[in-house]
Scaffold this active site. Structure first.
Site, PDB file in Angstrom:
ATOM      1  N   THR A  13      -4.749  -3.297  11.743  1.00 62.52           N
ATOM      2  CA  THR A  13      -5.980  -2.504  11.611  1.00 62.52           C
ATOM      3  C   THR A  13      -6.708  -2.770  10.302  1.00 62.52           C
ATOM      4  N   GLY A  14      -6.109  -3.572   9.410  1.00 64.06           N
ATOM      5  CA  GLY A  14      -6.717  -3.870   8.120  1.00 64.06           C
ATOM      6  C   GLY A  14      -7.684  -5.043   8.199  1.00 64.06           C
ATOM      7  N   GLN A  15      -8.277  -5.367   7.052  1.00 67.45           N
ATOM      8  CA  GLN A  15      -9.234  -6.473   7.004  1.00 67.45           C
ATOM      9  C   GLN A  15      -8.613  -7.768   7.558  1.00 67.45           C
ATOM     10  N   ASP A  66       5.937   1.732  12.025  1.00 73.10           N
ATOM     11  CA  ASP A  66       5.664   1.884  10.596  1.00 73.10           C
ATOM     12  C   ASP A  66       6.683   1.043   9.835  1.00 73.10           C
ATOM     13  N   ALA A  90       0.583  -2.978   4.310  1.00 75.86           N
ATOM     14  CA  ALA A  90       0.874  -2.588   2.921  1.00 75.86           C
ATOM     15  C   ALA A  90      -0.043  -1.460   2.479  1.00 75.86           C
ATOM     16  N   GLN A  91       0.401  -0.706   1.473  1.00 73.02           N
ATOM     17  CA  GLN A  91      -0.508   0.130   0.690  1.00 73.02           C
ATOM     18  C   GLN A  91      -1.108  -0.882  -0.277  1.00 73.02           C
ATOM     19  N   SER A  92      -2.326  -1.316  -0.022  1.00 73.93           N
ATOM     20  CA  SER A  92      -2.820  -2.534  -0.671  1.00 73.93           C
ATOM     21  C   SER A  92      -3.735  -2.264  -1.870  1.00 73.93           C
ATOM     22  N   SER A 137       0.750 -12.000  -3.125  1.00 78.21           N
ATOM     23  CA  SER A 137      -0.551 -11.741  -3.746  1.00 78.21           C
ATOM     24  C   SER A 137      -0.683 -12.360  -5.126  1.00 78.21           C
ATOM     25  N   GLU A 139      -2.021 -10.922  -7.387  1.00 75.59           N
ATOM     26  CA  GLU A 139      -1.787  -9.806  -8.301  1.00 75.59           C
ATOM     27  C   GLU A 139      -0.424  -9.950  -8.995  1.00 75.59           C
ATOM     28  N   TYR A 161       2.102  -1.836  -7.386  1.00 78.13           N
ATOM     29  CA  TYR A 161       1.793  -2.695  -6.225  1.00 78.13           C
ATOM     30  C   TYR A 161       2.303  -4.113  -6.462  1.00 78.13           C
ATOM     31  N   HIS A 191      -9.597 -11.888  -1.337  1.00 75.80           N
ATOM     32  CA  HIS A 191     -10.501 -12.362  -0.284  1.00 75.80           C
ATOM     33  C   HIS A 191     -11.179 -11.154   0.349  1.00 75.80           C
TER      34      HIS A 191
HETATM   35  P1  NAP Z   1      -5.889  -3.540   4.121  1.00 73.87           P
HETATM   36  O1  NAP Z   1      -7.253  -3.750   4.692  1.00 73.87           O
HETATM   37  O2  NAP Z   1      -5.670  -2.457   3.138  1.00 73.87           O
HETATM   38  O3  NAP Z   1      -4.896  -3.323   5.356  1.00 73.87           O
HETATM   39  C1  NAP Z   1      -3.590  -2.868   5.169  1.00 73.87           C
HETATM   40  C2  NAP Z   1      -2.951  -2.663   6.531  1.00 73.87           C
HETATM   41  O4  NAP Z   1      -1.593  -2.218   6.319  1.00 73.87           O
HETATM   42  C3  NAP Z   1      -3.637  -1.597   7.401  1.00 73.87           C
HETATM   43  O5  NAP Z   1      -3.617  -2.032   8.738  1.00 73.87           O
HETATM   44  C4  NAP Z   1      -2.719  -0.395   7.226  1.00 73.87           C
HETATM   45  O6  NAP Z   1      -2.764   0.499   8.312  1.00 73.87           O
HETATM   46  C5  NAP Z   1      -1.371  -1.100   7.168  1.00 73.87           C
HETATM   47  N1  NAP Z   1      -0.299  -0.277   6.610  1.00 73.87           N
HETATM   48  C6  NAP Z   1      -0.327   0.483   5.492  1.00 73.87           C
HETATM   49  N2  NAP Z   1       0.850   1.118   5.325  1.00 73.87           N
HETATM   50  C7  NAP Z   1       1.628   0.753   6.378  1.00 73.87           C
HETATM   51  C8  NAP Z   1       2.942   1.116   6.790  1.00 73.87           C
HETATM   52  N3  NAP Z   1       3.691   1.967   6.093  1.00 73.87           N
HETATM   53  N4  NAP Z   1       3.431   0.568   7.929  1.00 73.87           N
HETATM   54  C9  NAP Z   1       2.663  -0.281   8.653  1.00 73.87           C
HETATM   55  N5  NAP Z   1       1.420  -0.645   8.325  1.00 73.87           N
HETATM   56  C10 NAP Z   1       0.909  -0.122   7.199  1.00 73.87           C
HETATM   57  O7  NAP Z   1      -5.352  -4.880   3.442  1.00 73.87           O
HETATM   58  P2  NAP Z   1      -5.863  -6.404   3.620  1.00 73.87           P
HETATM   59  O8  NAP Z   1      -6.910  -6.664   2.602  1.00 73.87           O
HETATM   60  O9  NAP Z   1      -6.099  -6.672   5.048  1.00 73.87           O
HETATM   61  O10 NAP Z   1      -4.575  -7.197   3.130  1.00 73.87           O
HETATM   62  C11 NAP Z   1      -3.540  -7.567   4.038  1.00 73.87           C
HETATM   63  C12 NAP Z   1      -2.262  -7.838   3.267  1.00 73.87           C
HETATM   64  O11 NAP Z   1      -2.480  -8.887   2.328  1.00 73.87           O
HETATM   65  C13 NAP Z   1      -1.736  -6.667   2.452  1.00 73.87           C
HETATM   66  O12 NAP Z   1      -0.332  -6.747   2.442  1.00 73.87           O
HETATM   67  C14 NAP Z   1      -2.266  -6.933   1.051  1.00 73.87           C
HETATM   68  O13 NAP Z   1      -1.445  -6.309   0.094  1.00 73.87           O
HETATM   69  C15 NAP Z   1      -2.184  -8.437   1.008  1.00 73.87           C
HETATM   70  N6  NAP Z   1      -3.136  -9.141   0.157  1.00 73.87           N
HETATM   71  C16 NAP Z   1      -4.456  -8.879   0.269  1.00 73.87           C
HETATM   72  C17 NAP Z   1      -5.351  -9.593  -0.516  1.00 73.87           C
HETATM   73  C18 NAP Z   1      -6.839  -9.363  -0.413  1.00 73.87           C
HETATM   74  O14 NAP Z   1      -7.558  -9.797  -1.329  1.00 73.87           O
HETATM   75  N7  NAP Z   1      -7.323  -8.744   0.651  1.00 73.87           N
HETATM   76  C19 NAP Z   1      -4.877 -10.585  -1.400  1.00 73.87           C
HETATM   77  C20 NAP Z   1      -3.517 -10.821  -1.453  1.00 73.87           C
HETATM   78  C21 NAP Z   1      -2.645 -10.110  -0.663  1.00 73.87           C
HETATM   79  P3  NAP Z   1      -3.829   1.733   8.378  1.00 73.87           P
HETATM   80  O15 NAP Z   1      -5.100   1.134   8.932  1.00 73.87           O
HETATM   81  O16 NAP Z   1      -3.170   2.685   9.293  1.00 73.87           O
HETATM   82  O17 NAP Z   1      -3.992   2.246   6.980  1.00 73.87           O
HETATM   83  N1  GDD Z   2     -11.408  -0.898  -6.834  1.00 69.78           N
HETATM   84  C1  GDD Z   2     -12.217  -0.877  -7.912  1.00 69.78           C
HETATM   85  N2  GDD Z   2     -13.132   0.128  -8.050  1.00 69.78           N
HETATM   86  N3  GDD Z   2     -12.085  -1.862  -8.843  1.00 69.78           N
HETATM   87  C2  GDD Z   2     -12.928  -1.848  -9.899  1.00 69.78           C
HETATM   88  C3  GDD Z   2     -13.898  -0.853 -10.072  1.00 69.78           C
HETATM   89  C4  GDD Z   2     -14.001   0.189  -9.100  1.00 69.78           C
HETATM   90  O1  GDD Z   2     -14.811   1.100  -9.184  1.00 69.78           O
HETATM   91  N4  GDD Z   2     -14.579  -1.142 -11.218  1.00 69.78           N
HETATM   92  C5  GDD Z   2     -14.063  -2.258 -11.737  1.00 69.78           C
HETATM   93  N5  GDD Z   2     -13.051  -2.693 -10.944  1.00 69.78           N
HETATM   94  C6  GDD Z   2     -12.204  -3.864 -11.217  1.00 69.78           C
HETATM   95  C7  GDD Z   2     -10.705  -3.563 -11.175  1.00 69.78           C
HETATM   96  O2  GDD Z   2     -10.281  -2.954 -12.411  1.00 69.78           O
HETATM   97  C8  GDD Z   2     -10.136  -4.963 -10.970  1.00 69.78           C
HETATM   98  O3  GDD Z   2     -10.009  -5.628 -12.201  1.00 69.78           O
HETATM   99  C9  GDD Z   2     -11.224  -5.664 -10.140  1.00 69.78           C
HETATM  100  O4  GDD Z   2     -12.387  -4.833 -10.199  1.00 69.78           O
HETATM  101  C10 GDD Z   2     -10.844  -5.892  -8.681  1.00 69.78           C
HETATM  102  O5  GDD Z   2     -10.388  -4.675  -8.145  1.00 69.78           O
HETATM  103  P1  GDD Z   2     -10.136  -4.490  -6.563  1.00 69.78           P
HETATM  104  O6  GDD Z   2     -11.331  -4.906  -5.808  1.00 69.78           O
HETATM  105  O7  GDD Z   2      -9.611  -3.107  -6.363  1.00 69.78           O
HETATM  106  O8  GDD Z   2      -9.028  -5.592  -6.234  1.00 69.78           O
HETATM  107  P2  GDD Z   2      -7.676  -5.985  -6.976  1.00 69.78           P
HETATM  108  O9  GDD Z   2      -7.895  -7.337  -7.587  1.00 69.78           O
HETATM  109  O10 GDD Z   2      -7.176  -4.913  -7.847  1.00 69.78           O
HETATM  110  O11 GDD Z   2      -6.651  -6.098  -5.749  1.00 69.78           O
HETATM  111  C11 GDD Z   2      -7.023  -6.783  -4.544  1.00 69.78           C
HETATM  112  O12 GDD Z   2      -6.681  -8.147  -4.648  1.00 69.78           O
HETATM  113  C12 GDD Z   2      -5.283  -8.409  -4.760  1.00 69.78           C
HETATM  114  C13 GDD Z   2      -5.122  -9.930  -4.881  1.00 69.78           C
HETATM  115  O13 GDD Z   2      -5.245 -10.330  -6.220  1.00 69.78           O
HETATM  116  C14 GDD Z   2      -6.305  -6.097  -3.392  1.00 69.78           C
HETATM  117  O14 GDD Z   2      -6.801  -6.612  -2.188  1.00 69.78           O
HETATM  118  C15 GDD Z   2      -4.819  -6.353  -3.427  1.00 69.78           C
HETATM  119  O15 GDD Z   2      -4.208  -5.851  -2.236  1.00 69.78           O
HETATM  120  C16 GDD Z   2      -4.595  -7.860  -3.523  1.00 69.78           C
HETATM  121  O16 GDD Z   2      -3.218  -8.166  -3.552  1.00 69.78           O
END
Ligand code: NAP
Ligand code: GDD
Length: 352
Positions: A13-15, A66, A90-92, A137, A139, A161, A191
């Protein structure tokens, strides 16, 4: 005839889950998605794959479960017998992980080992093999010790995280080395897309741009504008996940664009695209600062390019434009509703 493959996606259900499901359906997979029970609808990103119940694509099947409930994971594996598992659940949210460290570590850390254990047992009693993808990640690089970051760069996590993701990364490597699992880590840099959660900074900005343009909002409150990220397009990145599982050998890969931009640059680009001046609309709110920040992420995707043949197709400017255009249209629809007397949805101030 070659049998169509099946995949199980946690986090469907996530991005990323939604883009991956779409992609796998185009590859003729049967897609099983693990979804959590929620008191409100949480399938908005995949509803278009379902829409008409009569025409609904029987190759997409959802299962309640879950990552914190091991019995649900085992039952779903038994029922679905997937060829591939993509562990995206994940709690992302990094900021939220400081507020909920135990929950985050449970889901993002122990959740992975619960799933790996279920895979190991499944393989031993069925003699079938499952290919496993772990959503690692950038991160994890945190307070970076090397730039650009590559597969060999040591991790220095800066949030609960990131600590949980480091655990999951290494437990995935450990199950590969200990039990011969075909288990790969994709170390994905940030992304984004029009489907990005609205509390991540890029989408928070593009949503604000749309609403400000249509007179629905005046200001957006942000934290650290100097942080730099290597931002790519989610649709490109899910293809890299799939490519990893098509390799004979499991391995770990950085997926990134190789370019980095600050939050300030993203702001400039997004507001300018709508003919607005960001300085007129942005205020700094210390609520959005993090206890420990990740200042600079810049990935080196050379290995993914050479071994997987993967390349990003969407650059920074195009990504920002895509998100702004989408959110301008969304705000236009909201405006029509507001003009018709409906209330704007409130977020109760919890827009992290
Ligand atoms: P997202 O939009 O926050 O989606 C997270 C998904 O995880 C949602 O479907 C959520 O379900 C589900 N989830 C949360 N807690 C869960 C649990 N306890 N059991 C089963 N499912 C659970 O994240 P995303 O951006 O698509 O990212 C996908 C994955 O890649 C994550 O693991 C994230 O940490 C990792 N990642 C993301 C990025 C990025 O930039 N997007 C980069 C590196 C790694 P609900 O809809 O019910 O909340
Ligand atoms: N969320 C958020 N909200 N971030 C902010 C804000 C705000 O109002 N203002 C500034 N930022 C800065 C954060 O401090 C961080 O340095 C940067 O914007 C990016 O924040 P996020 O977009 O929340 O992403 P992230 O880099 O912390 O984490 C995302 O990318 C990771 C990969 O590097 C998430 O998708 C993680 O799940 C993922 O692993």
């Amino acid at each position: 005839m070659v049998k169509a493959k099946s995949a199980l996606i946690t986090g469907i259900t996530g991005q990323d889950g939604s883009y991956l499901a779409e992609f796998l359906l185009t590859k003729n997979y049967t897609v099983h998605g693990l979804i959590r029970r929620s008191s409100s609808f949480n399938t908005e990103r995949i509803d278009h794959l379902y829409q008409d119940p009569h025409a609904h694509d029987p190759r997409l099947i959802l299962h309640y479960g879950d990552l914190n409930d091991p019995s649900s994971l085992r039952r779903i594996l038994d029922q679905t017998q997937p060829d591939e598992i993509y562990n995206l659940g994940a709690q992302s949210h990094v900021r939220v992980s400081f507020d909920m460290p135990l929950y985050t570590c449970d889901t993002d850390g122990l959740g992975t080992v619960r799933l790996l254990e279920a895979v190991r047992d499944f393989e031993s009693y069925t003699r079938r093999r499952i290919r496993f993808y772990q959503a690692s990640s950038s991160e994890m690089y945190g307070k970076v010790v090397e730039t650009p970051q590559k597969e060999t760069t040591p991790f220095y996590p800066r949030s609960p995280y990131a600590c949980a993701k480091v655990f999951s990364h290494w437990i995935t490597v450990n199950y590969r080395e200990s039990y011969g699992l075909h288990a790969s880590n994709g170390i994905l840099f940030n992304h984004e897309s029009p489907r990005r959660g609205e509390t991540f900074v890029t989408r928070k900005i593009t949503r604000a741009v749309g609403r400000i343009h249509h007179g629905l909002q005046k200001k957006v409150f942000l934290g650290n504008l100097e942080a730099k990220r290597d931002w790519g397009f989610a649709g490109d990145y899910v293809q890299a996940m799939w490519l990893m599982l098509q390799q004979d050998e499991a391995d770990d890969y950085v997926v990134a664009t190789g370019k980095t931009y600050s939050v300030r640059q993203f702001l400039e680009e997004a507001f300018t695209a709508a003919g607005l001046n960001w300085q007129d609309h942005v205020e700094i709110d210390p609520r959005y600062f993090r206890p420990a920040e990740v200042d600079l992420l810049l990935g080196d995707p050379a290995k993914a390019r050479e071994k997987l043949g993967w390349e990003p197709t969407v650059g920074f400017k195009e990504l920002v434009r895509m998100m702004v255009e989408h959110d301008m249209e969304l705000a236009a629809r909201e405006k029509t509703l507001v003009d018709a007397g409906h209330q704007m949805p409130a977020n109760c101030g919890h827009d992290q």
